[in-house]
Enzyme design. Structure first.
Site, PDB file in Angstrom:
ATOM      1  N   ARG A  87       0.857  -1.199   0.000  1.00  0.00           N
ATOM      2  CA  ARG A  87       0.000   0.000   0.000  1.00  0.00           C
ATOM      3  C   ARG A  87       0.885   1.238   0.000  1.00  0.00           C
ATOM      4  O   ARG A  87       1.721   1.402   0.884  1.00  0.00           O
ATOM      5  CB  ARG A  87      -0.898  -0.017   1.244  1.00  0.00           C
ATOM      6  CG  ARG A  87      -1.682   1.253   1.446  1.00  0.00           C
ATOM      7  CD  ARG A  87      -2.632   1.207   2.643  1.00  0.00           C
ATOM      8  NE  ARG A  87      -3.237   2.503   2.773  1.00  0.00           N
ATOM      9  CZ  ARG A  87      -3.089   3.321   3.821  1.00  0.00           C
ATOM     10  NH1 ARG A  87      -2.414   2.943   4.879  1.00  0.00           N
ATOM     11  NH2 ARG A  87      -3.645   4.504   3.818  1.00  0.00           N
ATOM     12  N   HIS A 131      -2.769  11.008   1.047  1.00  0.00           N
ATOM     13  CA  HIS A 131      -2.176  10.793   2.375  1.00  0.00           C
ATOM     14  C   HIS A 131      -1.572  12.130   2.801  1.00  0.00           C
ATOM     15  O   HIS A 131      -0.361  12.239   3.005  1.00  0.00           O
ATOM     16  CB  HIS A 131      -1.152   9.657   2.315  1.00  0.00           C
ATOM     17  CG  HIS A 131      -0.886   9.000   3.643  1.00  0.00           C
ATOM     18  ND1 HIS A 131      -1.045   7.649   3.881  1.00  0.00           N
ATOM     19  CD2 HIS A 131      -0.465   9.506   4.815  1.00  0.00           C
ATOM     20  CE1 HIS A 131      -0.719   7.369   5.134  1.00  0.00           C
ATOM     21  NE2 HIS A 131      -0.358   8.484   5.727  1.00  0.00           N
ATOM     22  N   GLU A 176      -7.061   8.503   6.627  1.00  0.00           N
ATOM     23  CA  GLU A 176      -7.284   9.177   7.907  1.00  0.00           C
ATOM     24  C   GLU A 176      -7.736  10.627   7.763  1.00  0.00           C
ATOM     25  O   GLU A 176      -7.019  11.559   8.160  1.00  0.00           O
ATOM     26  CB  GLU A 176      -6.018   9.094   8.770  1.00  0.00           C
ATOM     27  CG  GLU A 176      -5.605   7.674   9.082  1.00  0.00           C
ATOM     28  CD  GLU A 176      -4.509   7.579  10.139  1.00  0.00           C
ATOM     29  OE1 GLU A 176      -4.042   8.613  10.638  1.00  0.00           O
ATOM     30  OE2 GLU A 176      -4.140   6.428  10.485  1.00  0.00           O
TER      31      GLU A 176
HETATM   32  C1  FCB Z   1      -0.905   7.191  10.924  1.00  0.00           C
HETATM   33  C2  FCB Z   1      -0.528   7.767   9.577  1.00  0.00           C
HETATM   34  C3  FCB Z   1       0.814   7.296   9.068  1.00  0.00           C
HETATM   35  C4  FCB Z   1       1.836   7.228  10.175  1.00  0.00           C
HETATM   36  C5  FCB Z   1       1.302   6.413  11.326  1.00  0.00           C
HETATM   37  C6  FCB Z   1       2.288   6.236  12.452  1.00  0.00           C
HETATM   38  O1  FCB Z   1      -1.789   8.040  11.563  1.00  0.00           O
HETATM   39  O2  FCB Z   1      -1.504   7.432   8.624  1.00  0.00           O
HETATM   40  O3  FCB Z   1       1.208   8.147   8.025  1.00  0.00           O
HETATM   41  O4  FCB Z   1       2.174   8.503  10.560  1.00  0.00           O
HETATM   42  O5  FCB Z   1       0.162   7.047  11.837  1.00  0.00           O
END
Ligand code: FCB
Length: 483
Positions: A87, A131, A176
């Site tokens: 991914r 992202h 996220e």
């Molecule tokens: C998540 C993020 C990723 C990384 C991890 C530790 O929240 O998606 O990019 O920072 O945490």
């Protein structure tokens, strides 16, 4: 697919379904480097990194793990580990530098080469379209609090789908959105570093809308066999006690941390309690246009879950365990402003148990509960664990090996939790550990190492850690030892 019965030889093993995907995850800004090459323009993270005091040590993703130039070596590493899936994310300012208009072919070519390389060694590419690296030009025009950004994201999704749709079968729109909205525009500990609770809520709605518009662009451009998902960091929330004030705190955090995304995405409707809790911060009636919730609620094929640690909350100060509490816990660094609009009275507590280098409590039962809760609430919805992993102080030995027993224990415990959830009927299709490589951990710079593979930044030398060998064995056997 149900769990296979244990065979004689593997009687003691926890065996995963034969089509279970074993993967590793990364994101563009955290590993690629090459931020000024081939027409790429600055993203909000490039700008944020240049703002004094925002990122530990004033570091940036300028070089990161230099994956843009070393992707062949990195795919070879994945192949050596025997992983079935990888991914990664596409950098928006690399493939559409101004955030609108035509694509930059050289940027797209990089992702074509990367996916070709993966496919050539039999690794399934899984792509995230966003992202967190919004083109700075779009931030200058209002960023996610502006509705236009959602429209732009839909167009960008169409352009990537047209370019890569022939070779990628599994797509995620956003990674996220909670972090993008509430850390980016609420607490300001992430780019673009704005601190307005109303903007954070506007950003959340436009990220949801952007997801819906991107989903419809993907459906239009991709073959019917392609699958679409979104990756959410749903908070596994635990009230400190079952006192009414603590239950109320848990409800508020569930509303603004989880249901603000899951309700519109999976049910096409924002939850009433969220709208009430935040009514003085944003005018939802003008924010949500007719038809928005329908767009956001178009069916997805899979839900991606990112899980690291549970969230322990109370409504008032208490004398109990983990007592003091703080008002601003966000999992990605502190900050003076709250990332939880409408939940000002809620206190956050350190859950019991050992912690990772991030200070996050290690608690695999949280992952089990998250999966089973989501499965109960949305029966039949296929799930993917799209991120799970841990940072520890990894020190190479004088002979250059990296022994990371704590990471092995973390992965083992969490994979066992996934196995238990599958045995109890959850439809978990795969697991992606965060991360393939040590990388740029946002406001923590390079101080936190999450990789299965150690990166020596000055030389860019990659060294698989002991956890990489452990994970490779699990993936090859489709099984882990019982705990
Ligand atoms: C998540 C993020 C990723 C990384 C991890 C530790 O929240 O998606 O990019 O920072 O945490």
């Amino acid at each position: 697919m149900p769990l296979p019965p244990p065979t004689d030889g593997a009687a003691a093993q926890l065996v995963f379904p034969s089509d279970f995907l074993w993967g590793a995850a990364t994101s563009a800004y955290q590993i690629e480097g090459a931020t000024k090459e081939d027409g790429r323009t600055p993203s909000i993270w490039d700008t944020f990194c240049r703002t004094p005091g925002k990122v530990l040590g004033g570091e940036s993703g300028d070089h990161a793990a230099d994956h843009y130039h070393r992707y062949r070596e990195d795919v070879a590493l994945l192949a050596r580990l025997g992983l079935g899936a990888y991914r990664f994310s596409v950098s928006w300012p690399r493939v559409q530098p101004t955030g609108r208009g035509p694509a930059a072919q050289r940027g797209l070519d990089f992702y074509r080469r990367l996916t070709d390389e993966l496919l050539a060694v039999g690794i399934q590419p899984v792509v995230s379209l966003y992202h967190w690296d919004l083109p700075q030009e779009l931030e200058d025009q209002g960023g996610w609090p502006a509705r236009d950004t959602a429209e732009r994201f839909g167009d960008y999704a169409a352009l990537v789908a047209e370019a890569l749709g022939d070779r990628i079968g599994l797509w995620a729109t956003l990674n996220e959105p909670w972090c993008a909205a509430f850390l980016g525009y609420g607490s300001g500990v992430h780019a673009p570093g704005r601190t307005d609770p109303g903007d954070a809520l506007r950003a959340a709605h436009h990220l949801n809308l952007g997801h819906g518009l991107a989903l419809s662009a993907l459906r239009a451009a991709l073959p019917a066999t392609a699958q679409a998902a979104i990756c959410l960091n749903l908070h596994q929330i635990r009230p400190l006690t079952d006192a009414p004030a603590d239950l109320e705190a848990a409800r508020r955090i569930d509303a603004v941390g989880n249901r603000i995304f899951t309700d519109p995405i999976l049910h096409g409707r924002y939850p009433d309690d969220l709208l009430l809790d935040t009514a003085d911060l944003v005018d939802w009636d003008t924010l949500i246009h007719p038809g928005d919730e329908q767009t956001i609620g178009a069916p997805i094929d899979l839900l991606g879950l990112n899980y690291y640690t549970p969230t322990l909350v109370s409504g008032t100060a208490s004398d109990g365990p983990g007592a003091e509490g703080s008002r601003r816990a966000d999992g990605h660094g502190g900050g003076e402003h709250s990332p939880w609009p409408g939940a000002d009275q809620v206190l956050f507590h350190q859950p019991p148990g050992t912690t990772t280098q991030m200070g996050w409590a290690v608690d695999p039962s949280g992952l089990y509960e998250l999966i089973t809760d989501v499965s109960r609430a949305h029966p039949g919805l296929p799930l993917l664990i799209t991120e799970n992993g841990a940072a520890f102080e990894d020190q190479p030995t004088p002979t250059g090996e990296i022994h990371d027993p704590q990471r092995i224990a973390y992965l083992h415990g969490h994979l066992a939790a996934v196995h238990r959830a599958i045995a109890d009927g959850a439809a978990v299709r795969g697991y992606f550990t965060w991360s393939l490589l040590d990388n740029f951990e946002w406001s923590y710079g390079y101080s936190k190492r999450f990789g299965l593979v150690h990166v020596d930044y000055p030389t860019q030398r990659r060294t698989p850690k002991a956890s990489a060998a452990w994970y490779a064995t699990a993936a090859r056997r489709h099984a882990i030892d019982p705990l």
